[in-house]
Design an enzyme around this catalytic site. Sequence first.
Site, PDB file in Angstrom:
ATOM      1  N   ASP A   1      98.963  60.931   6.461  1.00  0.00           N
ATOM      2  CA  ASP A   1     100.442  61.509   5.698  1.00  0.00           C
ATOM      3  C   ASP A   1     100.422  61.092   4.511  1.00  0.00           C
ATOM      4  O   ASP A   1      99.487  61.568   3.605  1.00  0.00           O
ATOM      5  CB  ASP A   1     101.490  61.383   6.694  1.00  0.00           C
ATOM      6  CG  ASP A   1     102.483  62.256   6.132  1.00  0.00           C
ATOM      7  OD1 ASP A   1     102.789  62.945   5.222  1.00  0.00           O
ATOM      8  OD2 ASP A   1     103.709  62.457   7.072  1.00  0.00           O
TER       9      ASP A   1
ATOM     10  N   ASP B   1     103.699  62.837  18.269  1.00  0.00           N
ATOM     11  CA  ASP B   1     104.890  62.849  19.087  1.00  0.00           C
ATOM     12  C   ASP B   1     106.211  63.481  18.144  1.00  0.00           C
ATOM     13  O   ASP B   1     105.944  63.390  16.863  1.00  0.00           O
ATOM     14  CB  ASP B   1     105.502  61.430  19.397  1.00  0.00           C
ATOM     15  CG  ASP B   1     106.013  60.544  18.480  1.00  0.00           C
ATOM     16  OD1 ASP B   1     105.307  60.493  17.147  1.00  0.00           O
ATOM     17  OD2 ASP B   1     106.913  60.087  18.522  1.00  0.00           O
TER      18      ASP B   1
ATOM     19  N   ARG C   1     103.605  63.825  23.282  1.00  0.00           N
ATOM     20  CA  ARG C   1     102.066  63.446  22.902  1.00  0.00           C
ATOM     21  C   ARG C   1     100.983  63.950  23.877  1.00  0.00           C
ATOM     22  O   ARG C   1      99.886  63.944  23.892  1.00  0.00           O
ATOM     23  CB  ARG C   1     101.980  61.878  22.949  1.00  0.00           C
ATOM     24  CG  ARG C   1     102.905  61.132  22.092  1.00  0.00           C
ATOM     25  CD  ARG C   1     102.622  59.597  22.226  1.00  0.00           C
ATOM     26  NE  ARG C   1     103.518  58.935  21.452  1.00  0.00           N
ATOM     27  CZ  ARG C   1     103.538  58.599  20.088  1.00  0.00           C
ATOM     28  NH1 ARG C   1     102.779  59.008  19.460  1.00  0.00           N
ATOM     29  NH2 ARG C   1     104.650  57.862  19.505  1.00  0.00           N
TER      30      ARG C   1
HETATM   31  C1  PRP Z   1     101.980  58.166  12.245  1.00  0.00           C
HETATM   32  C2  PRP Z   1     100.622  58.124  12.372  1.00  0.00           C
HETATM   33  C3  PRP Z   1     100.127  57.301  11.182  1.00  0.00           C
HETATM   34  C4  PRP Z   1     101.368  57.432  10.281  1.00  0.00           C
HETATM   35  C5  PRP Z   1     100.833  58.288   9.236  1.00  0.00           C
HETATM   36  O1  PRP Z   1     102.593  56.963  12.900  1.00  0.00           O
HETATM   37  O2  PRP Z   1      99.882  57.975  13.490  1.00  0.00           O
HETATM   38  O3  PRP Z   1      99.944  56.046  11.857  1.00  0.00           O
HETATM   39  O4  PRP Z   1     102.598  58.047  10.947  1.00  0.00           O
HETATM   40  O5  PRP Z   1     101.704  58.149   8.118  1.00  0.00           O
HETATM   41  P1  PRP Z   1     101.231  57.962   6.508  1.00  0.00           P
HETATM   42  O6  PRP Z   1     100.087  58.211   6.265  1.00  0.00           O
HETATM   43  O7  PRP Z   1     102.719  58.354   5.938  1.00  0.00           O
HETATM   44  O8  PRP Z   1     101.497  56.248   6.778  1.00  0.00           O
HETATM   45  P2  PRP Z   1     104.055  56.779  13.643  1.00  0.00           P
HETATM   46  O9  PRP Z   1     104.592  55.540  12.865  1.00  0.00           O
HETATM   47  O10 PRP Z   1     104.586  58.058  13.784  1.00  0.00           O
HETATM   48  O11 PRP Z   1     103.678  56.023  15.123  1.00  0.00           O
HETATM   49  P3  PRP Z   1     103.048  56.699  16.161  1.00  0.00           P
HETATM   50  O12 PRP Z   1     101.494  56.568  16.076  1.00  0.00           O
HETATM   51  O13 PRP Z   1     103.376  55.620  17.348  1.00  0.00           O
HETATM   52  O14 PRP Z   1     103.308  58.255  16.437  1.00  0.00           O
END
Ligand code: PRP
Length: 190
Positions: free
Chosen positions: A111, A167, A173
């Site tokens: 992201d 999620d 998930r």
């Molecule tokens: C999500 C995804 C990445 C991160 C990406 O994790 O799995 O680790 O966000 O976002 P960024 O590029 O803005 O850093 P999340 O914190 O939602 O945890 P999860 O994997 O347990 O769903």
Amino acid sequence: MSALVGPPAYCAHIAEVLLSQEQLRRRVGELAAEVSRDYAGKDLVLIGVLNGAVVFLADLLRALTIPAELEFVGASSYGDGIVSYGTCELTKDLDRSIEGKHAVVVEDIVDTGRTLAALVECLELKGAASVEVCALLDKPSRRTVELHPRYIGFEIPDSFVVGYGLDFAQHYRGLPYVAVLEPEAYESTT
Ligand code: PRP
């Protein structure tokens, strides 16, 4: 639209299937073939980022045609990112040394890029011979830091997606496809 696969309580909140099971299966196979070709003869370790990467990682690993070790790390986002650059803080660290090994970090989605940028730096500090990123989904329009994953499954628009590991509030998930959630599903709880 044919009936959706998955718990009815989840299916009721799905606006659209963005990536079908067949699309995911085919693309994951292609990514596994690329990784297998690029890392043939090298000491490869796949590093899954908990929790979102587990479904993608499980399919990717099983489609490889070369040997690979498996590790997991935990990284939780907060504020502007998970760590300040130059440090290495993980919510779950590696269980074994990756010194001298070729690491491929496996993520469900990129992201802003902050999580992965920090993780790559962290794994380099741990002595990996090389560190690359394999992300199933990429939202390039959201990027705030420089990060160019070597392997990307699909570029997607900036909509709220769930399933295949992703999620909302720890749910959805297990859906076997990637779907866009009805806004009412998250607006009522945010
Ligand atoms: C999500 C995804 C990445 C991160 C990406 O994790 O799995 O680790 O966000 O976002 P960024 O590029 O803005 O850093 P999340 O914190 O939602 O945890 P999860 O994997 O347990 O769903």
